[in-house]
Motif scaffolding. Structure first.
Motif, PDB file in Angstrom:
ATOM      1  N   TRP A  55      -6.362   8.333  -6.387  1.00 25.11           N
ATOM      2  CA  TRP A  55      -7.311   8.372  -5.276  1.00 25.11           C
ATOM      3  C   TRP A  55      -7.317   7.052  -4.513  1.00 25.11           C
ATOM      4  CZ3 TRP A  55      -8.874  12.832  -3.585  1.00 25.11           C
ATOM      5  CH2 TRP A  55      -8.849  13.921  -4.457  1.00 25.11           C
ATOM      6  N   LEU A  56      -7.110   5.942  -5.187  1.00 22.90           N
ATOM      7  CA  LEU A  56      -7.004   4.656  -4.495  1.00 22.90           C
ATOM      8  C   LEU A  56      -5.745   4.604  -3.633  1.00 22.90           C
ATOM      9  CD1 LEU A  56      -8.185   2.130  -7.225  1.00 22.90           C
ATOM     10  CD2 LEU A  56      -9.351   2.746  -5.097  1.00 22.90           C
ATOM     11  N   GLY A  57      -4.661   5.182  -4.127  1.00 23.18           N
ATOM     12  CA  GLY A  57      -3.431   5.260  -3.327  1.00 23.18           C
ATOM     13  C   GLY A  57      -3.639   6.081  -2.073  1.00 23.18           C
ATOM     14  N   LEU A  58      -4.304   7.232  -2.209  1.00 21.71           N
ATOM     15  CA  LEU A  58      -4.606   8.053  -1.028  1.00 21.71           C
ATOM     16  C   LEU A  58      -5.481   7.298  -0.040  1.00 21.71           C
ATOM     17  CD1 LEU A  58      -5.292  11.704  -2.279  1.00 21.71           C
ATOM     18  CD2 LEU A  58      -3.325  10.835  -1.042  1.00 21.71           C
ATOM     19  N   LEU A  59      -6.452   6.575  -0.557  1.00 17.41           N
ATOM     20  CA  LEU A  59      -7.327   5.779   0.308  1.00 17.41           C
ATOM     21  C   LEU A  59      -6.534   4.703   1.041  1.00 17.41           C
ATOM     22  CD1 LEU A  59     -10.243   5.287   1.227  1.00 17.41           C
ATOM     23  CD2 LEU A  59     -10.459   3.703  -0.687  1.00 17.41           C
ATOM     24  N   GLY A  60      -5.588   4.085   0.352  1.00 19.71           N
ATOM     25  CA  GLY A  60      -4.735   3.077   0.987  1.00 19.71           C
ATOM     26  C   GLY A  60      -3.869   3.673   2.093  1.00 19.71           C
ATOM     27  N   ILE A  61      -3.316   4.851   1.837  1.00 20.84           N
ATOM     28  CA  ILE A  61      -2.492   5.515   2.847  1.00 20.84           C
ATOM     29  C   ILE A  61      -3.332   5.856   4.074  1.00 20.84           C
ATOM     30  CG2 ILE A  61      -1.145   7.587   3.368  1.00 20.84           C
ATOM     31  CD1 ILE A  61      -0.345   7.645   0.391  1.00 20.84           C
ATOM     32  N   VAL A  62      -4.481   6.460   3.844  1.00 21.27           N
ATOM     33  CA  VAL A  62      -5.354   6.853   4.953  1.00 21.27           C
ATOM     34  C   VAL A  62      -5.788   5.618   5.747  1.00 21.27           C
ATOM     35  CG1 VAL A  62      -7.620   7.829   5.493  1.00 21.27           C
ATOM     36  CG2 VAL A  62      -6.126   8.993   3.893  1.00 21.27           C
ATOM     37  N   THR A  63      -6.068   4.528   5.058  1.00 21.38           N
ATOM     38  CA  THR A  63      -6.486   3.304   5.737  1.00 21.38           C
ATOM     39  C   THR A  63      -5.373   2.735   6.602  1.00 21.38           C
ATOM     40  OG1 THR A  63      -8.013   2.814   3.931  1.00 21.38           O
ATOM     41  CG2 THR A  63      -7.411   0.986   5.377  1.00 21.38           C
ATOM     42  N   SER A  64      -4.155   2.667   6.072  1.00 22.39           N
ATOM     43  CA  SER A  64      -3.050   2.107   6.860  1.00 22.39           C
ATOM     44  C   SER A  64      -2.709   2.997   8.056  1.00 22.39           C
ATOM     45  CB  SER A  64      -1.819   1.862   5.981  1.00 22.39           C
ATOM     46  OG  SER A  64      -1.358   3.041   5.392  1.00 22.39           O
ATOM     47  N   VAL A  65      -2.790   4.297   7.892  1.00 22.58           N
ATOM     48  CA  VAL A  65      -2.551   5.203   9.013  1.00 22.58           C
ATOM     49  C   VAL A  65      -3.662   5.062  10.057  1.00 22.58           C
ATOM     50  CG1 VAL A  65      -2.398   7.639   9.689  1.00 22.58           C
ATOM     51  CG2 VAL A  65      -1.199   6.837   7.678  1.00 22.58           C
ATOM     52  N   SER A  66      -4.887   4.875   9.600  1.00 25.61           N
ATOM     53  CA  SER A  66      -6.008   4.686  10.523  1.00 25.61           C
ATOM     54  C   SER A  66      -5.828   3.420  11.351  1.00 25.61           C
ATOM     55  CB  SER A  66      -7.324   4.615   9.756  1.00 25.61           C
ATOM     56  OG  SER A  66      -7.562   5.817   9.087  1.00 25.61           O
ATOM     57  N   PHE A  67      -5.328   2.358  10.727  1.00 23.70           N
ATOM     58  CA  PHE A  67      -5.046   1.140  11.480  1.00 23.70           C
ATOM     59  C   PHE A  67      -3.988   1.379  12.549  1.00 23.70           C
ATOM     60  CE2 PHE A  67      -6.910  -1.483   7.970  1.00 23.70           C
ATOM     61  CZ  PHE A  67      -7.823  -2.174   8.760  1.00 23.70           C
ATOM     62  N   ALA A  68      -2.927   2.111  12.189  1.00 26.15           N
ATOM     63  CA  ALA A  68      -1.866   2.393  13.159  1.00 26.15           C
ATOM     64  C   ALA A  68      -2.402   3.200  14.341  1.00 26.15           C
ATOM     65  CB  ALA A  68      -0.713   3.137  12.482  1.00 26.15           C
ATOM     66  N   ILE A  69      -3.258   4.166  14.069  1.00 30.70           N
ATOM     67  CA  ILE A  69      -3.855   4.968  15.138  1.00 30.70           C
ATOM     68  C   ILE A  69      -4.778   4.108  15.996  1.00 30.70           C
ATOM     69  CG2 ILE A  69      -5.425   6.894  15.598  1.00 30.70           C
ATOM     70  CD1 ILE A  69      -4.168   8.257  13.118  1.00 30.70           C
ATOM     71  N   ALA A  70      -5.488   3.176  15.368  1.00 32.98           N
ATOM     72  CA  ALA A  70      -6.347   2.263  16.124  1.00 32.98           C
ATOM     73  C   ALA A  70      -5.524   1.376  17.056  1.00 32.98           C
ATOM     74  CB  ALA A  70      -7.171   1.407  15.167  1.00 32.98           C
ATOM     75  N   GLY A  71      -4.360   0.934  16.598  1.00 35.18           N
ATOM     76  CA  GLY A  71      -3.472   0.141  17.460  1.00 35.18           C
ATOM     77  C   GLY A  71      -2.990   0.941  18.651  1.00 35.18           C
ATOM     78  N   LEU A  72      -2.638   2.197  18.406  1.00 33.84           N
ATOM     79  CA  LEU A  72      -2.218   3.073  19.497  1.00 33.84           C
ATOM     80  C   LEU A  72      -3.369   3.286  20.481  1.00 33.84           C
ATOM     81  CD1 LEU A  72       0.381   4.533  20.250  1.00 33.84           C
ATOM     82  CD2 LEU A  72      -0.472   6.530  19.056  1.00 33.84           C
ATOM     83  N   ALA A  73      -4.582   3.423  19.961  1.00 32.82           N
ATOM     84  CA  ALA A  73      -5.759   3.582  20.822  1.00 32.82           C
ATOM     85  C   ALA A  73      -5.995   2.336  21.677  1.00 32.82           C
ATOM     86  CB  ALA A  73      -6.991   3.882  19.982  1.00 32.82           C
ATOM     87  N   ALA A  74      -5.688   1.164  21.140  1.00 33.67           N
ATOM     88  CA  ALA A  74      -5.835  -0.071  21.910  1.00 33.67           C
ATOM     89  C   ALA A  74      -4.901  -0.067  23.116  1.00 33.67           C
ATOM     90  CB  ALA A  74      -5.570  -1.284  21.024  1.00 33.67           C
ATOM     91  N   ILE A  75      -3.678   0.380  22.909  1.00 30.79           N
ATOM     92  CA  ILE A  75      -2.734   0.456  24.032  1.00 30.79           C
ATOM     93  C   ILE A  75      -3.177   1.524  25.025  1.00 30.79           C
ATOM     94  CG2 ILE A  75      -0.397   1.186  24.635  1.00 30.79           C
ATOM     95  CD1 ILE A  75       0.659  -0.490  22.478  1.00 30.79           C
ATOM     96  N   PHE A  76      -3.604   2.673  24.527  1.00 30.10           N
ATOM     97  CA  PHE A  76      -4.058   3.737  25.417  1.00 30.10           C
ATOM     98  C   PHE A  76      -5.246   3.280  26.256  1.00 30.10           C
ATOM     99  CE2 PHE A  76      -2.427   7.619  22.782  1.00 30.10           C
ATOM    100  CZ  PHE A  76      -1.130   7.282  23.118  1.00 30.10           C
ATOM    101  N   THR A  77      -6.162   2.547  25.660  1.00 25.60           N
ATOM    102  CA  THR A  77      -7.331   2.060  26.400  1.00 25.60           C
ATOM    103  C   THR A  77      -6.913   1.098  27.499  1.00 25.60           C
ATOM    104  OG1 THR A  77      -8.710   2.306  24.438  1.00 25.60           O
ATOM    105  CG2 THR A  77      -9.537   0.867  26.170  1.00 25.60           C
ATOM    106  N   THR A  78      -6.003   0.199  27.180  1.00 24.46           N
ATOM    107  CA  THR A  78      -5.524  -0.752  28.181  1.00 24.46           C
ATOM    108  C   THR A  78      -4.837  -0.039  29.330  1.00 24.46           C
ATOM    109  OG1 THR A  78      -5.269  -2.455  26.497  1.00 24.46           O
ATOM    110  CG2 THR A  78      -4.029  -2.745  28.522  1.00 24.46           C
ATOM    111  N   ILE A  79      -3.990   0.931  29.015  1.00 21.93           N
ATOM    112  CA  ILE A  79      -3.294   1.688  30.069  1.00 21.93           C
ATOM    113  C   ILE A  79      -4.301   2.445  30.923  1.00 21.93           C
ATOM    114  CG2 ILE A  79      -1.720   3.616  30.495  1.00 21.93           C
ATOM    115  CD1 ILE A  79      -0.141   2.675  28.020  1.00 21.93           C
ATOM    116  N   LEU A  80      -5.281   3.060  30.280  1.00 26.32           N
ATOM    117  CA  LEU A  80      -6.288   3.823  31.014  1.00 26.32           C
ATOM    118  C   LEU A  80      -7.056   2.937  31.988  1.00 26.32           C
ATOM    119  CD1 LEU A  80      -7.739   6.560  31.370  1.00 26.32           C
ATOM    120  CD2 LEU A  80      -9.306   5.822  29.587  1.00 26.32           C
ATOM    121  N   LEU A  81      -7.389   1.744  31.566  1.00 28.22           N
ATOM    122  CA  LEU A  81      -8.140   0.837  32.439  1.00 28.22           C
ATOM    123  C   LEU A  81      -7.294   0.275  33.573  1.00 28.22           C
ATOM    124  CD1 LEU A  81     -10.265  -1.087  29.798  1.00 28.22           C
ATOM    125  CD2 LEU A  81     -11.065   0.623  31.443  1.00 28.22           C
ATOM    126  N   ARG A  82      -5.996   0.277  33.437  1.00 32.59           N
ATOM    127  CA  ARG A  82      -5.113  -0.256  34.467  1.00 32.59           C
ATOM    128  C   ARG A  82      -4.639   0.804  35.471  1.00 32.59           C
ATOM    129  NH1 ARG A  82      -3.747  -5.420  34.872  1.00 32.59           N
ATOM    130  NH2 ARG A  82      -4.261  -6.668  33.069  1.00 32.59           N
TER     131      ARG A  82
END
Length: 141
Positions: A22-49
């Motif tokens: 369960w800790l491994g699953l939590l680690g996977i979900v956390t790292s994927v969530s970070f990657a999605i957050a990074g993608l959201a940061a780029i999407f937000t910047t593009i949207l504002l521009r």
């Protein structure tokens, strides 16, 4: 994580798994969530521009669909050509799919380290790019 937990308790999908699993699953979900957050940061910047919100939404949908198809979320990856499967393993969702599959089958921590580092690097690069191109006050369209 909610889906995994409900599947376990309602359907009994992961019987007799240890806390390490369960800790491994939590680690996977956390790292994927970070990657999605990074993608959201780029999407937000593009949207504002961009001047047209519809164009930005179309671009975002294209990127998400492309990642989804190549990464194995919309179609099984085994029907794709080998070269496209190899590219798909480098998308955030493709890395997540490989990590989940390896972790559920083998439960070896070494199979999580490499892909997790790649997802965190993806997050850092996307976040830096998003911050670098974020519009200054008054510049947003």
């Amino acid at each position: 994580m909610l889906v995994f937990t409900l599947a376990h308790f309602i359907l009994g999908v992961f019987p007799e798994r240890t806390a390490n699993f369960w800790l491994g699953l939590l680690g996977i979900v956390t790292s994927v969530s970070f990657a999605i957050a990074g993608l959201a940061a780029i999407f937000t910047t593009i949207l504002l521009r961009m001047k047209k919100v519809e164009a930005a939404n179309g671009l975002f949908m294209l990127v998400i669909i492309l990642f989804g198809v190549v990464g194995g979320n919309f179609v099984p990856i085994y029907i794709l050509p080998d070269w496209l499967q190899q590219i798909g393993e480098w998308t955030p969702n493709g890395l997540a799919l490989v990590m989940f599959t390896d972790w559920i089958r083998f439960e070896q921590g070494t199979s999580l380290v490499g892909p997790s580092v790649l997802l965190i690097i993806f997050f850092v690069l996307c976040s830096i790019a998003g911050l670098a191109f974020y519009p200054k006050r008054g510049e947003a369209q």
